[in-house]
Design a protein around this motif. Structure first.
Motif, PDB file in Angstrom:
ATOM      1  N   ASN A  90       0.820  -1.220   0.000  1.00 51.59           N
ATOM      2  CA  ASN A  90       0.000   0.000   0.000  1.00 51.59           C
ATOM      3  C   ASN A  90       0.853   1.268   0.000  1.00 51.59           C
ATOM      4  O   ASN A  90       0.341   2.377  -0.066  1.00 51.59           O
ATOM      5  CB  ASN A  90      -0.964  -0.008   1.202  1.00 51.59           C
ATOM      6  CG  ASN A  90      -0.202   0.019   2.533  1.00 51.59           C
ATOM      7  OD1 ASN A  90       1.000   0.252   2.572  1.00 51.59           O
ATOM      8  ND2 ASN A  90      -0.932  -0.226   3.613  1.00 51.59           N
ATOM      9  N   LYS A 111       2.059   2.833   2.222  1.00 54.63           N
ATOM     10  CA  LYS A 111       1.854   3.714   3.374  1.00 54.63           C
ATOM     11  C   LYS A 111       2.700   3.318   4.575  1.00 54.63           C
ATOM     12  O   LYS A 111       2.926   4.125   5.476  1.00 54.63           O
ATOM     13  CB  LYS A 111       0.379   3.676   3.808  1.00 54.63           C
ATOM     14  CG  LYS A 111      -0.547   4.292   2.784  1.00 54.63           C
ATOM     15  CD  LYS A 111      -1.974   4.274   3.283  1.00 54.63           C
ATOM     16  CE  LYS A 111      -2.884   4.957   2.267  1.00 54.63           C
ATOM     17  NZ  LYS A 111      -4.298   4.746   2.554  1.00 54.63           N
ATOM     18  N   GLU A 147       4.229   8.963   1.206  1.00 54.16           N
ATOM     19  CA  GLU A 147       3.935   7.733   0.464  1.00 54.16           C
ATOM     20  C   GLU A 147       4.836   7.538  -0.747  1.00 54.16           C
ATOM     21  O   GLU A 147       5.145   6.426  -1.152  1.00 54.16           O
ATOM     22  CB  GLU A 147       2.471   7.729  -0.012  1.00 54.16           C
ATOM     23  CG  GLU A 147       1.500   7.380   1.084  1.00 54.16           C
ATOM     24  CD  GLU A 147       0.103   7.110   0.527  1.00 54.16           C
ATOM     25  OE1 GLU A 147       0.000   6.558  -0.580  1.00 54.16           O
ATOM     26  OE2 GLU A 147      -0.871   7.455   1.211  1.00 54.16           O
TER      27      GLU A 147
END
Lengths: 351, 351, 351
Positions: free
Chosen positions: C118, C120, C152
């Protein structure tokens, strides 16, 4: 007739009176551990004997506020058992470091008395000196408290409002014997910021918050042998003004000092309490935040390795410190989140 | 098969049986600090090494009840893991003072066994002797507990209800070696009242109250390595008789002793536990008050500097001690506020 | 600009990076007392200086997990201040015993980095080595945590998932210098069961349960100078995922180890942490139970007096351990009552 201590009322004090307080206290490694458990203090100077030795001390000294609380606790049964409010601190100087094994005792002198116009209470000013077993001064400070009168009609021989110092002068700050910051290790200390890096007016949000539990503040307050009733008895306080046990103000000072590590990690030693007020009460369940402002940068006579910072430490309840809440727009009344307004001086290594 | 300790049931004991208890314990300055934090004790004898030295001791001894709790805690896994009730104490004598660094261990002897008529439980009487690493007696006392039977049909070889002493005789009270009260400092001790000032029948309201938190009594009880399940497990106790965790009775003794400083500040040393009963259970949230009555004034053989007072210490819950609540009009049943009825003997300096 | 420590984010780490952590810590008798008060530990090896000396040690060492928590606590401000989850431990070895007066410090090396898909978060693997003031290894372990990214879009120079040892080999287990179990006293230790009496596959229900209070876990976590915010701030956590302060996983390890005394009373020394996971969060009010399974019996090279047991220690919340709850039928997901799955190795005397 009764053998219990009812404490002194306003009319029991007289100007110049000296009070030798009871319950001398040998501080130990147990107090150090409890202080860490209660406040999460991370100053390497107090945490590590090796670190303290690297700065010239024989071992890690007790946290300065732990010493303060012990010295303060002694005064409660004589000075503030009948206090309505703890109004303020001033002119506080820390003396020789306190080490595990030292025995502390406190003597206070009444330096001011001022009856209130309602004749029900008066303000008592005491200068309290805590000493170790060799008679060396450990901490010496003034506080004033509003104390009830036993008898409204009682009169006071002599009244006086003492002049209080605005802040402790640089020449009066005590630097521990043999302290040398040449080998100060910023990495082990946990902060890269030295005295040189701070600017007057700079404000620091200490970010973190700490929620208080009843068991914690009561254990702390008993540890300091502070006997003020309002901290311990829910049976009576539940019917009192707040419906809750009040938290000892010193608990908030130590929490805020602990939080201040994040931003002031090299403020390894407290040298003075210039002034301070507990602005609002705190209760179990409150979350304490803190922010600091650099009020003054003080060079220490003859020292290039260490300097002093005069700081305002503001503690808040249930309000993050990011907006630096302090006083309302009128500049007088405090923001309701402010619980402590504390002006103190720390030592910090220089580059 | 199982390796867990299920504890002894009534039929597992036999008269004359000697039990060497597990978990010897080295007491330290850490225990002293925790004792202060938990009970707010202010006796200068235990608080200050300097004060203790002024009375001839090498350093400040551990609070007598801290030593008692350590010695008691050892007995729980063997004696009272299956207890229904802790019925009483008698014939307790304190021996040599305990200092940080001493290692305490306990040996018990079964001196009485009496099955109850319902055949489900029986009363076990044990004499427990706590000793230090040199084998010197630290505390020696009798307690009796009602213990469950594993098997209702089990029978006991021999039953006996021991004769219990009414109180510990003056000649059996231990005065610490080298103790000399000539230089006893009333101001540092925090009380002007000496042995001579107390009268038989005198009652003292200790005024203050202390509210108990779960974290406090559990920390205390674990500190003494007391493993009785009812103090720690809300998951099961929530479904039990009280719906709550029960507080270790010794926690109440220490709280009441701490409160008793206010009125008995010179009762610096506990010499005997003549008898005692936990009359009602206590729970977190309860506020403990205490009062004392002077039962007897005891001269100590060959001593003019120190005497003994036999005292009744009564602890109450959620009820101020001003009216000295004790027993109902019938003189038998206790007032529902009474939680502890404790008959003990203290040492106090004479004029 | 800001002087507060925002902690490291995933992209701030690099493979091979060495981090000298702040806040060296001198451990004391105060820590020992608090450890006992918090966890009720009863291992005679840690409780009694005399018992430890009977096994050849100079004094009673600090509980191994107390040492672990101190060493771990140092790593938090640098490694896991921005952690989403503490994923696991592996390859942990305990070295020289820690004694009161020792000063511990920690150095970590980044041994693995793996960004999550992801983008993140990423997983950071660190090997942390705690040492005493003589540079002797005290505990050396690997943990991995999921850490947030600041940005990110940030990229990592080099990623690597390290190979983790399944368990610590017998030859790598450290037996304390001069340890000799010939005179081991089962009665004082509190268990008749020795290494020889345990069988691989044997499971032990530790029976007792311990309810956790907020004041306890916060005091513990501050004692270890662990600064993870989620443990302390109800003001923010009240609005967070759980609405509650999360309990430090190490608190559960120590509680479960304390409970395990009942069935493993002779497991006097922890030698290794082979692996471990905090499977579910715990909160104040939860009651912790524990059970153990013998995974392996390990002979120690050249020793006939002492052997090692590899154990699985499972901690549960609000669920008795009698049914040994572990994983669901699929063999993958944990039973919702399981909070800790811990694979560790202990030393135990042989017959």
């Amino acid at each position: 007739m009764t053998k219990t201590n009812a404490g002194n009322f306003f009319e029991d004090f007289r100007l110049g009176q000296e009070i030798r307080h009871a319950t001398p206290r040998t501080v130990t490694a147990g107090d150090v551990a409890l202080y860490t458990a209660l406040y999460g203090s991370r100053f390497a100077f107090n945490s590590s004997a090796e670190f303290a030795r690297s700065l010239g001390l024989p071992q890690a000294p007790l946290d300065d506020f732990a010493a303060f609380h012990v010295v303060f606790g002694k005064t409660v049964p004589d000075v503030s058992l009948n206090a309505v409010a703890n109004l303020g601190y001033a002119g506080g100087r820390f003396g020789v470091p306190v080490y595990a094994g030292d025995t502390l005792s406190t003597v206070s002198t009444v330096i001011g008395l001022k009856e209130n116009s309602n004749r029900k209470t008066g303000v008592v000013y005491v200068r309290s000196v805590g000493s170790n077993q060799r008679g060396e001064m450990v901490v010496d400070y003034v506080r004033w408290v509003m104390v009830k009168k036993r008898d409204e009609s009682a009169t006071i021989a002599e009244e006086k409002v003492p002049e209080l110092p605005g802040s402790v002068a640089a020449a009066d700050l005590v630097v521990p014997d043999n302290l040398a910051c040449a080998g100060y290790d910023d990495v082990l200390a946990g902060s890269p910021h030295r005295w040189d890096d701070y600017a007057v007016g700079e404000r620091i949000d200490h970010v973190d918050g700490m929620t208080i539990e009843e068991a914690e503040h009561m254990m702390a307050t008993r540890l300091w042998q502070n006997t003020a009733k309002v901290h311990f008895n829910q049976h009576t306080e539940g019917q009192g003004r707040f419906g809750r046990r009040l938290i000892y103000g010193g608990h908030i000072i130590s929490l805020a000092r602990g939080l201040s590590f994040n931003g002031l990690g090299n403020a390894f030693k407290v040298a003075a309490i210039n002034g301070g007020r507990h602005v609002n009460p705190t209760f179990a369940g409150d979350t304490i935040y803190a922010w600091s402002e650099v009020l003054e940068k003080v060079e220490l006579p003859g020292r290039s390795d260490v300097g002093a910072l005069r700081l305002r430490l503001v503690a808040l309840k249930n309000q993050a410190a990011s907006g630096f809440p302090f006083k309302k727009e009128d500049g007088k009344e405090y923001d309701p989140s402010v619980v402590l307004d504390f002006d103190y001086t720390v030592l910090m290594p220089r580059r």
